[in-house]
Design a protein around this motif. Structure first.
Motif, mmCIF file in Angstrom:
data_model
loop_
_atom_site.group_PDB
_atom_site.id
_atom_site.type_symbol
_atom_site.label_atom_id
_atom_site.label_comp_id
_atom_site.label_asym_id
_atom_site.label_seq_id
_atom_site.Cartn_x
_atom_site.Cartn_y
_atom_site.Cartn_z
ATOM 1 N N SER A 169 17.534 16.021 21.491
ATOM 2 C CA SER A 169 17.813 15.198 20.368
ATOM 3 C C SER A 169 19.819 14.219 21.000
ATOM 4 O O SER A 169 19.966 13.079 20.495
ATOM 5 C CB SER A 169 17.854 14.787 18.991
ATOM 6 O OG SER A 169 18.420 16.853 18.612
ATOM 7 N N PRO A 171 22.562 14.639 19.734
ATOM 8 C CA PRO A 171 22.913 13.943 18.387
ATOM 9 C C PRO A 171 24.648 13.580 18.679
ATOM 10 O O PRO A 171 25.362 14.289 19.567
ATOM 11 C CB PRO A 171 23.255 14.678 16.839
ATOM 12 C CG PRO A 171 22.749 15.987 17.677
ATOM 13 C CD PRO A 171 21.841 16.085 18.345
ATOM 14 N N HIS A 173 26.972 14.043 16.904
ATOM 15 C CA HIS A 173 28.465 14.944 15.960
ATOM 16 C C HIS A 173 26.970 16.048 15.681
ATOM 17 O O HIS A 173 26.533 16.061 14.930
ATOM 18 C CB HIS A 173 28.665 14.404 14.574
ATOM 19 C CG HIS A 173 29.931 13.445 15.288
ATOM 20 N ND1 HIS A 173 30.475 13.090 15.701
ATOM 21 C CD2 HIS A 173 29.477 12.055 14.944
ATOM 22 C CE1 HIS A 173 31.029 12.434 16.054
ATOM 23 N NE2 HIS A 173 31.011 11.711 15.412
ATOM 24 N N PHE A 174 27.085 17.616 15.766
ATOM 25 C CA PHE A 174 26.918 18.766 15.704
ATOM 26 C C PHE A 174 27.045 19.799 15.403
ATOM 27 O O PHE A 174 27.783 20.228 16.284
ATOM 28 C CB PHE A 174 25.145 18.614 16.147
ATOM 29 C CG PHE A 174 23.983 19.214 15.406
ATOM 30 C CD1 PHE A 174 23.402 18.595 14.921
ATOM 31 C CD2 PHE A 174 23.619 20.608 15.129
ATOM 32 C CE1 PHE A 174 21.942 18.559 13.792
ATOM 33 C CE2 PHE A 174 22.542 21.090 14.714
ATOM 34 C CZ PHE A 174 21.835 19.861 14.061
ATOM 35 N N ASP A 176 28.549 23.699 15.547
ATOM 36 C CA ASP A 176 28.448 24.021 16.176
ATOM 37 C C ASP A 176 28.025 25.368 16.303
ATOM 38 O O ASP A 176 27.508 25.612 14.388
ATOM 39 C CB ASP A 176 29.743 25.201 16.937
ATOM 40 C CG ASP A 176 30.676 24.417 17.567
ATOM 41 O OD1 ASP A 176 30.364 23.520 18.141
ATOM 42 O OD2 ASP A 176 31.775 24.157 17.336
ATOM 43 N N ASP A 177 26.732 25.970 16.586
ATOM 44 C CA ASP A 177 25.932 27.284 16.100
ATOM 45 C C ASP A 177 26.492 28.719 16.801
ATOM 46 O O ASP A 177 26.202 29.164 18.059
ATOM 47 C CB ASP A 177 23.903 27.723 17.212
ATOM 48 C CG ASP A 177 23.736 27.865 16.579
ATOM 49 O OD1 ASP A 177 23.409 29.216 15.122
ATOM 50 O OD2 ASP A 177 22.501 28.403 16.756
ATOM 51 N N SER A 271 17.807 23.536 8.428
ATOM 52 C CA SER A 271 18.374 22.033 7.964
ATOM 53 C C SER A 271 17.398 22.031 7.171
ATOM 54 O O SER A 271 15.724 22.174 7.523
ATOM 55 C CB SER A 271 18.786 21.459 9.144
ATOM 56 O OG SER A 271 18.395 20.854 9.993
ATOM 57 N N ASN A 374 17.558 23.653 21.184
ATOM 58 C CA ASN A 374 17.560 23.037 20.822
ATOM 59 C C ASN A 374 17.297 23.040 19.697
ATOM 60 O O ASN A 374 17.248 22.151 18.702
ATOM 61 C CB ASN A 374 17.139 21.874 21.560
ATOM 62 C CG ASN A 374 18.301 21.042 23.014
ATOM 63 O OD1 ASN A 374 19.256 20.342 22.597
ATOM 64 N ND2 ASN A 374 17.861 21.378 23.846
ATOM 65 N N ARG A 376 17.475 23.789 16.451
ATOM 66 C CA ARG A 376 18.319 23.545 15.686
ATOM 67 C C ARG A 376 17.808 21.465 15.430
ATOM 68 O O ARG A 376 18.344 21.179 14.244
ATOM 69 C CB ARG A 376 19.285 23.734 15.395
ATOM 70 C CG ARG A 376 19.737 25.162 15.093
ATOM 71 C CD ARG A 376 20.902 25.632 14.991
ATOM 72 N NE ARG A 376 21.905 25.128 15.939
ATOM 73 C CZ ARG A 376 22.960 24.566 15.044
ATOM 74 N NH1 ARG A 376 23.437 24.764 14.131
ATOM 75 N NH2 ARG A 376 23.848 23.944 16.323
ATOM 76 N N LYS A 377 18.026 21.274 16.375
ATOM 77 C CA LYS A 377 17.688 19.505 16.645
ATOM 78 C C LYS A 377 16.884 18.829 16.530
ATOM 79 O O LYS A 377 16.645 17.957 17.076
ATOM 80 C CB LYS A 377 18.598 19.181 17.802
ATOM 81 C CG LYS A 377 20.220 20.195 17.559
ATOM 82 C CD LYS A 377 20.842 19.790 18.856
ATOM 83 C CE LYS A 377 22.355 21.057 18.959
ATOM 84 N NZ LYS A 377 22.699 20.711 20.520
ATOM 85 N N LYS A 379 13.953 16.719 16.734
ATOM 86 C CA LYS A 379 13.205 15.344 15.537
ATOM 87 C C LYS A 379 11.398 15.012 15.554
ATOM 88 O O LYS A 379 11.382 15.089 17.244
ATOM 89 C CB LYS A 379 14.077 13.866 16.108
ATOM 90 C CG LYS A 379 15.542 14.199 15.687
ATOM 91 C CD LYS A 379 16.169 13.995 14.310
ATOM 92 C CE LYS A 379 16.883 14.260 14.105
ATOM 93 N NZ LYS A 379 16.990 13.587 12.478
#
Length: 523
Positions: A169, A171, A173-174, A176-177, A271, A374, A376-377, A379
């Motif tokens: 995705s 993004p 702004h995300f 950092d892990d 999230s 990816n 955590r991101k 969609k």
């Protein structure tokens, strides 16, 4: 011919080889090759899409020369589809191009199975009735669909597909892990091995901020019953402790630690967006489930078991003030954890595939690796049927948009773009299309707007007379500047859907050329 990696160098930097390969395999169908459709396809041809098919039954007229740069004087009287197709082919000889001289509306009615051969259909300048029919056809055939239309100084773009899952995705702004708020054992041990009070000033100022924050967070938690800073005062106090650890004013690593302290304050776990995805009914997979949902099912198991409430670690760390040795060692720790998480998830994917009767190796290692990176991101976008939106809209949203000063013009154009189709169905022309009928057309369009609003359940709501007047003044014209803008937006959405990178728009994008504004309406 230029080598692909040279030819598409700039875009390869954005969506990579995997994205470019998806584009080069894609087959695009364009309905109507006026300026809006031609501009959309031009961008895709230049981008290296695999093949295009242009559908248009009209001939090039003198008026087309003023707004469509893909035709010239020699084209007048000839097939518009053929002329536009020939021009587009010249832009990129690697793209396979063909045309069909037929009106799209007739093709939708007479041969719906025709569209099943394409990856994606771009439908431009279609009336409401044809839009609804085509939407059903493409959904049944699992063909991606984008509607685009320019009309005077307004226009819209709308995606339509049952479901679109995005792994990359990307993004803007995300966070950092880095897991500073929940470090795993190897990271803890690494941090414990480093003395923050080392007497050597060079070593002190080259301790990476990740280590500083992990150690300080651990100390804080021990002194506060296992909890990390949460209140405003606690966060301020934690930053003061970091500041107190500095022995010189030029210690950039401690300044970085203070600036990045919010990463310690972030809540642990996944999230709410990811929680919603893993609890989606589609995560209960069977033999018909897509690869995406199989991996989501594996992710769900991982989070509950090996992940301890967390998604797989991404494995990358940002640049930071540090000695080379410490940075490299820290990098190795993150990469090792990321690889270990990947191997666990990969095994869970294989087990699930076997359980549902599919080949355990049917999802590639590269795909699972990308999914892990990816996770955590993720969609998932779902789109209403056009017919559902048109016949059963969210009345509360309609009324809110109409009464909201910020959105009222965009909503007015949305209503008017539908009302002009009603007008055309009744009078066989669009309002303002012929000279000498403007006043009468304004009155007729106003009646169409009132009838449409009543049908939508918005009795008493109105569209301003100024906007109705302007819509009639447009006379259904396709202005090149507007068409190029709408085509640019549409082509971006095509690339998002085909590459499965970035998040496509959900809703109807409305361009308001009067105020030079663009807004997204969700109805």
């Amino acid at each position: 011919m230029a080598e692909p990696k040279t030819k598409y160098d700039r875009q390869l930097r954005i969506w990579g080889e995997q994205g470019q390969t998806a584009l080069e395999k894609a087959s695009i169908c364009l309905l109507n090759c006026g300026p809006t459709g031609s501009e959309t396809l031009k961008n895709l041809v230049l981008g290296g899409v695999g093949s295009i098919t242009v559908i248009d039954g009209s001939k090039v007229e003198l008026g087309d020369l003023g707004n469509n740069f893909m035709v010239d004087e020699s084209c007048v009287g000839q097939s518009k589809a053929k002329c536009v197709c020939t021009f587009l082919q010249e832009l990129n000889d690697a793209v396979k191009a063909k045309f069909i001289e037929e009106y799209p509306e007739a093709l939708v009615d007479s041969n719906p199975s025709f569209f099943s051969q394409f990856t994606l259909v771009v439908a431009t300048q279609l009336a409401e009735d044809s839009m609804m029919k085509l939407d059903k056809i493409c959904r049944e055939a699992n063909v991606l669909l984008i509607f685009a239309r320019s009309y005077g100084l307004t226009g819209f773009v709308r995606n339509s597909v049952k479901e679109h899952a995005v792994i990359e995705s990307k993004p803007d702004h995300f966070l950092d892990d880095l897991r500073l708020n929940n470090p795993w054992s190897e990271l803890k041990r690494f941090a414990e091995s480093i003395d923050l009070k080392v007497p050597d000033p060079v070593a002190h100022k080259h301790t990476p901020y990740v280590v500083i924050l992990v150690k300080m967070a651990e100390e804080w938690a021990k002194a506060h019953g296992g909890t990390l800073p949460s209140t405003r005062d606690e966060k301020k106090e934690f930053k003061e402790l970091l500041k107190a650890g500095m022995v010189a004013m030029d210690e950039d690593n401690y300044k970085e630690a203070i600036e990045a302290s919010f990463k310690v304050f972030a809540p642990r776990g996944i999230s709410s967006d990811l929680l919603q995805i893993i609890h989606d009914s589609c995560s209960e997979v069977d033999s018909n489930s897509s690869d995406f949902w199989v991996m989501v099912a594996a992710l769900k198991e991982f989070i509950v078991n090996e992940g301890g409430g967390e998604a797989p670690l991404e494995g990358s760390i940002p640049d930071m003030t540090s000695s080379t040795e410490l940075y490299v060692n820290l990098q190795k720790i993150y990469l090792a954890k990321s690889e270990a998480d990947f191997l666990v998830l990969q095994q869970r994917v294989k087990s699930i595939l076997k359980r549902i009767g599919r080949d355990p190796d049917s999802i590639s290692k590269a795909m699972i690796k990308s999914f892990c990176k990816n996770a955590r991101k993720l969609k998932v976008c779902r789109y209403r049927l056009i017919e559902d939106e048109f016949s059963n809209p969210a009345v509360s949203e309609l009324q809110k948009y109409l009464s909201d000063e910020e959105y009222s013009v965009a909503m007015g154009f949305y209503i008017l773009l539908r009302a002009v189709d009603r007008f055309a169905a009744n009078y066989n022309s669009f309002p303002g299309q012929f000279e000498g009928e403007l006043d009468e057309d304004i009155s007729r369009l106003k009646t169409a707007v009132v009838g449409l609003l009543n049908d939508l359940g918005c009795n008493g709501s109105t569209v301003t007379e100024d906007l109705i007047n302007e819509m009639c003044r447009f006379g259904a014209s396709e202005l090149h500047a507007v068409a190029a803008f709408i085509g640019g937006i549409a082509s971006q959405e095509v690339i998002k859907l085909i590459t499965k990178q970035f998040v496509p728009m959900v809703g109807t994008f409305i361009f308001n050329g009067i105020d030079q504004k663009s807004q997204l309406l969700t109805l």
